[in-house]
Write an enzyme that holds these catalytic residues in place. Structure first.
Site, PDB file in Angstrom:
ATOM      1  N   SER A  99       0.833  -1.200   0.000  1.00 50.00           N
ATOM      2  CA  SER A  99       0.000   0.000   0.000  1.00 50.00           C
ATOM      3  C   SER A  99       0.872   1.256   0.000  1.00 50.00           C
ATOM      4  CB  SER A  99      -0.953  -0.037   1.199  1.00 50.00           C
ATOM      5  OG  SER A  99      -1.895   1.014   1.135  1.00 50.00           O
ATOM      6  N   ASP A 117       4.702  24.261  -1.253  1.00 49.91           N
ATOM      7  CA  ASP A 117       6.066  23.879  -1.639  1.00 49.91           C
ATOM      8  C   ASP A 117       6.474  22.500  -1.136  1.00 49.91           C
ATOM      9  OD1 ASP A 117       5.983  24.787   0.974  1.00 49.91           O
ATOM     10  OD2 ASP A 117       7.970  25.705   0.919  1.00 49.91           O
ATOM     11  N   HIS A 149      -7.608  -5.090  -1.199  1.00 48.72           N
ATOM     12  CA  HIS A 149      -6.360  -4.354  -1.015  1.00 48.72           C
ATOM     13  C   HIS A 149      -5.385  -5.093  -0.097  1.00 48.72           C
ATOM     14  CE1 HIS A 149      -3.829  -0.781  -0.700  1.00 48.72           C
ATOM     15  NE2 HIS A 149      -3.876  -0.862   0.606  1.00 48.72           N
TER      16      HIS A 149
END
Length: 671
Positions: free
Chosen positions: A371, A593, A646
């Protein structure tokens, strides 16, 4: 239910990222298409129509795998943008009247000399697999530039060449950040932007991890307490390692944080020479599991490897961050400044430091990323490929493009969440009414009830149970059993109906935010590169209209839909453990940023063997996004299946890891 079995390899055999699909008896894509094509019940039609109506133009315009095969990767970017009279350096003087003075100070870097510099640098950088260039490499660059300049100007030196390249990279990062902030409207006019894009990919070059690690080691940093004594659980031997590493690798005087790694081998193999395998845990914000015995994927891994279970910074025993520990910082601004260093780029730097201490002779090791751990592994592949022997991914191929990809991720994931809701209510149809009753009860009690921790459970907070309940193995069943305990028994006729304490505690325990708040605080930042997330999940949820409005659905006797892996700003008001971090979370959501995490050019030229398990019905890491990312990593081999959700590595770790290791070892060949 129709079971369609297709067998396919996805292999980027060529640097141009083409994917070759060929039939093979060894790799399977098992697609239960019946679940996808089954007709939705009428009560779900408004949601389905809304989902279709709200499909974003960006999502619908994204190329299919077939289109990517025909179109390729879109090229390398523009050209040099014109040579001009001189090379543009970092300072503003090079763009205006101060250009002559700037060139003299910079060692007479003409446009021609810069072009020769980039030619030499690009060639030698490729020779070291886009890793760290040593002094001898820079001296060779300097010699080549001097010769090609034909004696014009003073001879170049290695330090001059290195300094100039770093200035060009810095300027490039600055130009691309400005371009991303404008949404691509203000394209850079700097003359070298095209060449830098061609060399480094569309993302600015990531800071050299190897160089940063060597700088820390030269200062005597990263003190390793040494491997502790071996201790044992059934069939495994373990020992602990502690390191002191910089919070901020860019600051020579950075404060240190503690990093923990657990070494694991099969019992009796303590002194045997074995290759190393680093396991990167899913998250963000979760520590590695604590082995109780030899089972699952760890048992299979220990057959071949010496396994390192590293608690990623901020988790487990690696300076764990909680609301309580963060309270030591004096302001939300300080908290946000501290938290910005807990992303994949610094996790990779930590891993490289650990490798330099643990692996004999500094040899490369293999990485297994589950994951979010897979996201970190792709950052590793971008930043420090020379430290990697193999990369193994399970449900962990991230979106690569610059900017903030969170919106695209959530738009794709909301569609899968809708399908999972439908499947859940089909499995447990009686829960539709129970969930509606709970939602109406919460609304009638001043919009919510107080939780044991002091937080507040509201209708929208109830929907968060889908985070684990809809997308993991056994999630449907566990979600059903929680709602079985929703109500206190009525012992006296006429007594008021109320939610049980057991239910409220189960709700809080399910979410884990009390022990792992880093997950909520950093969730959207993992998708940010030179752009802010600005609460992307909330914006996408609002795009969906009324379909995820719990109270409206309950009042109309419609199914109440649970949400998935999304973090919303109101959670920092309603969940007690997150309240102290609210201001810091808002600061991080507005942060622009963020450093880049992936280098598409390095990935396009990748030489490290990579294998990946991609789960077709993954609710957290979207299949289509994974497919697009795989097309950009040279040499990757992909196994696609919907036999697992998953959490396939946790569900059937022996089989999943054995399949992937077999692909690495050539047991499953292309046919």
């Amino acid at each position: 239910m129709l079971l369609w079995r297709v067998e396919m390899h996805m292999v980027c055999m060529h640097p141009m990222d083409k994917i070759h699909m060929t039939p093979s008896s060894s790799l399977q894509i098992s697609l239960h298409l019946g679940e996808q094509q089954r007709r939705l019940p009428e009560r779900f039609w408004p949601w389905k129509q809304a989902m279709e109506a709200n499909t974003s133009p960006a999502a619908s315009a994204s190329p299919s795998l077939k289109e990517m095969l025909l179109l390729g990767d879109g090229g390398d970017g523009g050209g040099d943008g014109g040579e001009g009279d001189a090379a543009s350096g970092l300072g503003m003087g090079s763009m205006g009247g101060g250009g002559d003075a700037k060139r003299k100070k910079d060692g007479e870097w003409t446009a021609e000399a810069v072009r020769y510099l980039l030619d030499a640098y690009e060639r030698l950088w490729a020779d070291v697999n886009h890793g760290f260039m040593k002094k001898k490499h820079w001296e060779e660059v300097a010699r080549e530039v001097t010769v090609r300049c034909g004696g014009v100007g003073k001879p170049k030196t290695g330090p001059q060449c290195k300094s100039k390249v770093e200035k060009l990279k810095h300027r490039f990062r600055h130009e691309k950040t400005l371009e991303n902030q404008s949404g691509g409207l203000n394209a850079s006019k700097w003359q070298w932007v095209g060449r830098m894009e061609s060399m480094m990919g569309n993302a600015p070059q990531l800071a050299s991890v190897v160089e940063g690690v060597e700088r820390i080691l030269e200062r005597g940093g990263c003190n390793n307490s040494g491997g502790g004594a071996w201790y044992h659980v059934p069939e495994l031997s373990l020992r602990n390692h502690y390191f002191n590493v910089p919070l901020d690798y860019s600051l020579p005087s950075s404060p240190l944080i503690s990093l923990f790694a657990r070494e694991v081998v099969s019992a009796g193999k303590e002194e045997k020479r074995l290759p190393y395998l680093l396991f990167l845990q899913g998250g963000p914000g979760f520590e590695c599991h604590r082995p109780l015995e030899s089972n699952g994927w760890l048992k299979r891994a220990c057959e071949d490897y010496r396994v390192i279970l590293m608690d990623q910074r901020g988790t487990g025993l690696s300076t764990p961050l909680t609301a309580q520990s963060m309270a030591q910082l004096e302001s939300a601004k300080e908290e946000a400044s501290y938290l910005q260093h807990f992303r994949a780029d610094n996790i990779v730097r930590d891993a490289e430091l650990i490798r330099s201490f643990l692996v004999p002779n500094g040899e490369p090791w293999s990485v297994l990323g589950q994951s979010y751990g897979g996201f970190c592994a792709i950052t590793y592949l971008s930043m420090a490929p020379t430290g990697l022997r193999h990369v193994i991914l399970t449900g962990g191929l991230p979106p690569l493009d610059g900017g903030c990809s969170a919106e695209a991720v959530y738009r794709a994931c909301f569609k899968r969440v809708l399908i999972q809701n439908f499947k859940y209510y089909e499995r447990f149809p009686q829960d539709e009414e129970v969930v509606r009753e709970v939602v109406l009860y919460l609304a009638e009690n001043e919009g919510g009830v107080t939780l044991p921790s002091g937080g507040r459970l509201t209708p929208r907070g109830l929907q968060l149970l889908g985070l684990s309940g809809l997308g993991s193995s056994g999630g449907f069943e566990r979600l059903h059993y929680i709602f079985e305990r929703a109500w206190d028994p009525i012992l006296v006729s006429g007594a008021k109906k109320q939610l049980s304490y057991t239910f409220l505690r189960m709700y809080e325990n399910w979410l884990d935010f009390g022990t792992n708040p880093l997950y909520a605080v950093m969730q959207e930042s993992i998708y940010c590169q030179a752009a802010a997330s600005k609460w992307a999940a909330q914006r996408v949820r609002e795009e969906m209209g009324v379909q995820f409005e719990a109270l409206l659905s309950a009042r109309k006797s419609a199914p109440v839909l649970f949400t998935g892996e999304m973090v919303f700003p109101w959670m920092f008001d309603e969940i007690a453990a997150l309240r102290p971090l609210k201001e810091a979370a808002y600061i991080l959501a507005d942060k622009v940023d963020w450093p880049y995490l992936y280098n598409k050019e390095v990935l396009r030229m990748n030489k490290v063997p990579v294998v990946a398990a991609v789960f077709y019905e993954d609710m957290y890491v979207n299949f289509n996004i994974s497919e697009a990312t795989a097309s950009r990593i040279a040499g990757i081999r992909v196994w696609v299946t919907n036999e697992y959700m998953h959490s396939g590595l946790r569900e059937d770790g022996v089989h999943v890891l054995d399949q992937l290791l077999g692909m690495l070892k050539g047991k499953h060949l292309l046919r």
